[in-house]
Write a protein that holds these residues in place. Structure first.
Motif, PDB file in Angstrom:
ATOM      1  N   GLU A  22       6.211 -47.832  -7.454  1.00  9.91           N
ATOM      2  CA  GLU A  22       5.504 -48.221  -6.228  1.00  9.91           C
ATOM      3  C   GLU A  22       4.728 -47.040  -5.660  1.00  9.91           C
ATOM      4  O   GLU A  22       3.581 -47.195  -5.225  1.00  9.91           O
ATOM      5  CB  GLU A  22       6.491 -48.745  -5.188  1.00  9.91           C
ATOM      6  CG  GLU A  22       5.821 -49.230  -3.921  1.00  9.91           C
ATOM      7  CD  GLU A  22       6.802 -49.762  -2.889  1.00  9.91           C
ATOM      8  OE1 GLU A  22       6.332 -50.130  -1.801  1.00  9.91           O
ATOM      9  OE2 GLU A  22       8.016 -49.795  -3.162  1.00  9.91           O
ATOM     10  N   GLU A  58       3.481 -44.519  -7.299  1.00 11.58           N
ATOM     11  CA  GLU A  58       2.319 -44.286  -8.147  1.00 11.58           C
ATOM     12  C   GLU A  58       1.251 -45.352  -7.912  1.00 11.58           C
ATOM     13  O   GLU A  58       0.050 -45.048  -7.842  1.00 11.58           O
ATOM     14  CB  GLU A  58       2.746 -44.278  -9.615  1.00 11.58           C
ATOM     15  CG  GLU A  58       1.665 -43.808 -10.553  1.00 11.58           C
ATOM     16  CD  GLU A  58       2.195 -43.603 -11.966  1.00 11.58           C
ATOM     17  OE1 GLU A  58       1.369 -43.711 -12.890  1.00 11.58           O
ATOM     18  OE2 GLU A  58       3.389 -43.327 -12.135  1.00 11.58           O
ATOM     19  N   ALA A  59       1.645 -46.604  -7.752  1.00 13.10           N
ATOM     20  CA  ALA A  59       0.684 -47.685  -7.501  1.00 13.10           C
ATOM     21  C   ALA A  59      -0.001 -47.490  -6.156  1.00 13.10           C
ATOM     22  O   ALA A  59      -1.206 -47.734  -6.022  1.00 13.10           O
ATOM     23  CB  ALA A  59       1.398 -49.031  -7.550  1.00 13.10           C
ATOM     24  N   ARG A  60       0.754 -47.071  -5.152  1.00 14.32           N
ATOM     25  CA  ARG A  60       0.131 -46.814  -3.850  1.00 14.32           C
ATOM     26  C   ARG A  60      -0.856 -45.650  -3.950  1.00 14.32           C
ATOM     27  O   ARG A  60      -1.870 -45.618  -3.250  1.00 14.32           O
ATOM     28  CB  ARG A  60       1.185 -46.548  -2.791  1.00 14.32           C
ATOM     29  CG  ARG A  60       1.961 -47.805  -2.429  1.00 14.32           C
ATOM     30  CD  ARG A  60       2.765 -47.628  -1.170  1.00 14.32           C
ATOM     31  NE  ARG A  60       3.588 -48.782  -0.926  1.00 14.32           N
ATOM     32  CZ  ARG A  60       3.171 -49.898  -0.321  1.00 14.32           C
ATOM     33  NH1 ARG A  60       1.922 -49.990   0.066  1.00 14.32           N
ATOM     34  NH2 ARG A  60       3.984 -50.902  -0.130  1.00 14.32           N
ATOM     35  N   GLY A  61      -0.575 -44.699  -4.822  1.00 12.08           N
ATOM     36  CA  GLY A  61      -1.503 -43.605  -5.057  1.00 12.08           C
ATOM     37  C   GLY A  61      -2.811 -44.099  -5.659  1.00 12.08           C
ATOM     38  O   GLY A  61      -3.878 -43.525  -5.426  1.00 12.08           O
ATOM     39  N   TYR A  62      -2.728 -45.191  -6.429  1.00  8.02           N
ATOM     40  CA  TYR A  62      -3.938 -45.777  -7.008  1.00  8.02           C
ATOM     41  C   TYR A  62      -4.633 -46.741  -6.050  1.00  8.02           C
ATOM     42  O   TYR A  62      -5.660 -47.308  -6.387  1.00  8.02           O
ATOM     43  CB  TYR A  62      -3.608 -46.514  -8.304  1.00  8.02           C
ATOM     44  CG  TYR A  62      -3.264 -45.603  -9.445  1.00  8.02           C
ATOM     45  CD1 TYR A  62      -4.076 -44.531  -9.803  1.00  8.02           C
ATOM     46  CD2 TYR A  62      -2.107 -45.806 -10.182  1.00  8.02           C
ATOM     47  CE1 TYR A  62      -3.754 -43.695 -10.847  1.00  8.02           C
ATOM     48  CE2 TYR A  62      -1.774 -44.970 -11.235  1.00  8.02           C
ATOM     49  CZ  TYR A  62      -2.597 -43.917 -11.572  1.00  8.02           C
ATOM     50  OH  TYR A  62      -2.272 -43.088 -12.608  1.00  8.02           O
ATOM     51  N   GLY A  63      -4.044 -46.964  -4.873  1.00 11.13           N
ATOM     52  CA  GLY A  63      -4.702 -47.803  -3.877  1.00 11.13           C
ATOM     53  C   GLY A  63      -4.039 -49.144  -3.619  1.00 11.13           C
ATOM     54  O   GLY A  63      -4.628 -50.011  -2.978  1.00 11.13           O
ATOM     55  N   MET A  64      -2.838 -49.369  -4.094  1.00 12.72           N
ATOM     56  CA  MET A  64      -2.149 -50.635  -3.841  1.00 12.72           C
ATOM     57  C   MET A  64      -1.792 -50.729  -2.367  1.00 12.72           C
ATOM     58  O   MET A  64      -1.359 -49.758  -1.749  1.00 12.72           O
ATOM     59  CB  MET A  64      -0.866 -50.723  -4.665  1.00 12.72           C
ATOM     60  CG  MET A  64      -0.111 -52.026  -4.467  1.00 12.72           C
ATOM     61  SD  MET A  64       1.486 -52.046  -5.272  1.00 12.72           S
ATOM     62  CE  MET A  64       2.519 -51.488  -3.935  1.00 12.72           C
ATOM     63  N   THR A  65      -2.016 -51.890  -1.780  1.00 13.73           N
ATOM     64  CA  THR A  65      -1.658 -52.125  -0.384  1.00 13.73           C
ATOM     65  C   THR A  65      -0.849 -53.405  -0.298  1.00 13.73           C
ATOM     66  O   THR A  65      -0.796 -54.191  -1.247  1.00 13.73           O
ATOM     67  CB  THR A  65      -2.918 -52.261   0.498  1.00 13.73           C
ATOM     68  OG1 THR A  65      -3.701 -53.358   0.004  1.00 13.73           O
ATOM     69  CG2 THR A  65      -3.744 -50.984   0.484  1.00 13.73           C
TER      70      THR A  65
END
Length: 110
Positions: free
Chosen positions: A66, A68-75
């Protein structure tokens, strides 16, 4: 010492040795039962520990994913992005061929 007294002493000594052996056997059996009980408790604790450790590792992995995904822009999805689906029960319509099959089967029966 007379012969009768010697035999009585030997019998009394044999009785004492046998009683000691029986007492020792009962103590060993009691300790064995206690060890088996503790072994079952230990096995249950090991299973719980392994389960909790697996949950912890999985949770840590999910948190890393999670992050890492938020680092890619996941909201988080907004309220407008949620969709609610409802499922309605549909009645099955019988076709004419199915009713003909039933009629023909009944007709063949009689």
């Amino acid at each position: 010492m007379s012969f009768d007294l010697l035999i009585a002493f030997c019998c009394f000594l044999a009785f004492g040795v046998m009683a000691g052996l029986l007492f020792q056997h009962s103590v060993i059996t009691e300790k064995n039962t206690e060890i088996l009980s503790l072994q079952k408790t230990l096995d249950a604790a090991v299973l719980v520990n392994d389960s909790k450790e697996g949950q912890l590792v999985t949770n840590m992995d999910l948190q890393a994913i999670e992050a890492e995904a938020r680092g890619y822009g996941m909201t988080e999805p907004t309220q407008t992005q949620y969709r609610k689906e409802t499922v309605a029960k549909q009645e099955k319509k019988t076709t004419e061929t199915e009713t003909e099959k039933v009629k023909s089967w009944l007709q063949n029966l009689f």
